[in-house]
Design a protein around this motif. Structure first.
Motif, short mmCIF file in Angstrom:
data_model
loop_
_atom_site.label_atom_id
_atom_site.label_comp_id
_atom_site.label_asym_id
_atom_site.label_seq_id
_atom_site.Cartn_x
_atom_site.Cartn_y
_atom_site.Cartn_z
N ARG A 116 0.83 -1.21 0.00
CA ARG A 116 0.00 0.00 0.00
C ARG A 116 0.86 1.26 0.00
O ARG A 116 0.51 2.27 -0.63
N TYR A 117 1.98 1.21 0.69
CA TYR A 117 2.93 2.33 0.70
C TYR A 117 3.43 2.61 -0.71
O TYR A 117 3.49 3.76 -1.16
N GLN A 118 3.82 1.54 -1.44
CA GLN A 118 4.31 1.70 -2.81
C GLN A 118 3.22 2.27 -3.72
O GLN A 118 3.47 3.15 -4.54
N ILE A 119 2.01 1.75 -3.58
CA ILE A 119 0.90 2.24 -4.40
C ILE A 119 0.62 3.71 -4.10
O ILE A 119 0.37 4.51 -5.02
N SER A 120 0.68 4.07 -2.83
CA SER A 120 0.45 5.46 -2.45
C SER A 120 1.51 6.38 -3.05
O SER A 120 1.20 7.48 -3.52
N GLN A 121 2.75 5.92 -3.08
CA GLN A 121 3.82 6.71 -3.69
C GLN A 121 3.58 6.90 -5.18
O GLN A 121 3.94 7.93 -5.75
N ILE B 286 3.43 -7.18 -4.20
CA ILE B 286 4.15 -7.46 -2.96
C ILE B 286 3.20 -8.11 -1.94
O ILE B 286 2.13 -7.58 -1.65
N GLY B 287 3.61 -9.26 -1.43
CA GLY B 287 2.81 -9.94 -0.41
C GLY B 287 1.63 -10.72 -0.93
O GLY B 287 0.91 -11.36 -0.15
N LYS B 288 1.38 -10.72 -2.25
CA LYS B 288 0.22 -11.42 -2.81
C LYS B 288 0.49 -12.93 -2.83
O LYS B 288 1.48 -13.40 -3.37
N LYS B 289 -0.43 -13.70 -2.27
CA LYS B 289 -0.33 -15.16 -2.27
C LYS B 289 -1.25 -15.79 -3.31
O LYS B 289 -1.05 -16.92 -3.72
N GLN B 290 -2.28 -15.06 -3.70
CA GLN B 290 -3.20 -15.53 -4.74
C GLN B 290 -2.73 -15.01 -6.09
O GLN B 290 -2.22 -13.89 -6.19
N GLU B 291 -2.93 -15.82 -7.12
CA GLU B 291 -2.62 -15.34 -8.46
C GLU B 291 -3.70 -14.36 -8.88
O GLU B 291 -4.89 -14.58 -8.69
N CYS B 292 -3.28 -13.23 -9.42
CA CYS B 292 -4.24 -12.22 -9.88
C CYS B 292 -3.69 -11.52 -11.11
O CYS B 292 -2.50 -11.61 -11.42
#
Length: 254
Positions: free
Chosen positions: A95-100, A122-128
């Motif tokens: 979320r920090y990266q997205i906010s930047q 980052i941190g995603k465990k599900q494929e999307c």
């Protein structure tokens, strides 16, 4: 005796916090980083042995932060508060990266697009699957998830992607999807889905510029690695000179 032990722990915590304030985390060992974090979930316990147990179990700081919550809870001394604290950190960083990136307007090329999209996993465990749309000046109009699946497969919905492209009056599009397993070779289904999407976008005058396959440590550009010449042709993927990953699960067609 309990009071003396508590004072020792408090003194150690104050020293570690003070060291962080003076130096930042660069000089910290992985176990010290975990120790510092765990102060805020476990107030009255020496967290040094616990930090070492976590590293012994999961191998590295990244391994600890990527571990499933149920596995963290199996480590002696880790309760719900500590497990949740450790699990929330990668999501906060994403979320920090997205906010930047909210101030990022120009995507100059494939490398910019890859860097922009990679941080979203980052941190995603599900494929999307993520879609990014640009206007003719290469400014980002839209960037968001358009599909989510299991850790082994994600359904890519062509109609949804085309609707987004038309709605935002896009000229260029980038796709990205993650392989939580760490494998970045595309599957036959990845190539077939990309071909379908490229053609569907072409029908509404939008160019699919690239499709990135992203792992936690690396990414593969289907364009830069040469797969696009097969995606945009009529050749069968079985004749492709480039390697493709074996499918572990049959994917639904879009």
């Amino acid at each position: 005796m309990a009071g003396k032990t508590e004072n020792l722990h408090n003194g150690h915590r104050q020293r570690l916090r003070g060291r962080y304030r003076r130096e930042g985390l660069d000089g910290f060992a992985d176990h010290e980083v975990l120790e510092l974090l765990l102060f805020y979930a476990i107030p009255y316990q020496d967290t040094n042995p616990l930090a070492h147990r976590l590293l012994e179990r999961f191998g590295s700081l990244a391994g600890v932060l990527d571990a499933p919550e149920e596995e963290l809870l199996k480590v002696k001394g880790i309760g719900e508060n500590a497990a949740l604290l450790l699990k929330i950190l990668p999501d906060i960083y994403r979320r920090y990266q997205i906010s930047q990136q909210k101030d990022v307007q120009l995507i100059a090329g494939e490398n910019d697009a890859a860097a922009y999209l990679q941080s979203r996993f980052i941190g995603k465990k599900q494929e999307c699957v993520l879609l990014m749309l640009l206007n003719s000046r290469h400014q980002a109009l839209f960037c968001d998830e358009v599909s989510e699946g299991t850790a082994t497969t994600a359904n890519i919905y062509v109609r949804r992607i085309v609707q987004k492209a038309v709605r935002y009056d896009a000229v260029f599009a980038f796709l990205a999807h993650n392989h939580p397993s760490g494998e970045i070779l595309p599957s036959v289904q990845d190539l077939e889905a990309t071909q379908l999407i490229a053609q569907a976008l072409k029908n509404v005058n939008v160019q699919l510029v690239d499709h990135f396959i992203i792992s936690q440590k690396d990414y593969l550009s289907l364009k830069q690695s040469g797969y696009f010449q097969y995606i945009l042709s009529t050749e069968k993927y079985e004749n492709c000179q480039y390697k493709v990953a074996e499918s572990t699960k049959e994917e639904k067609r879009p």
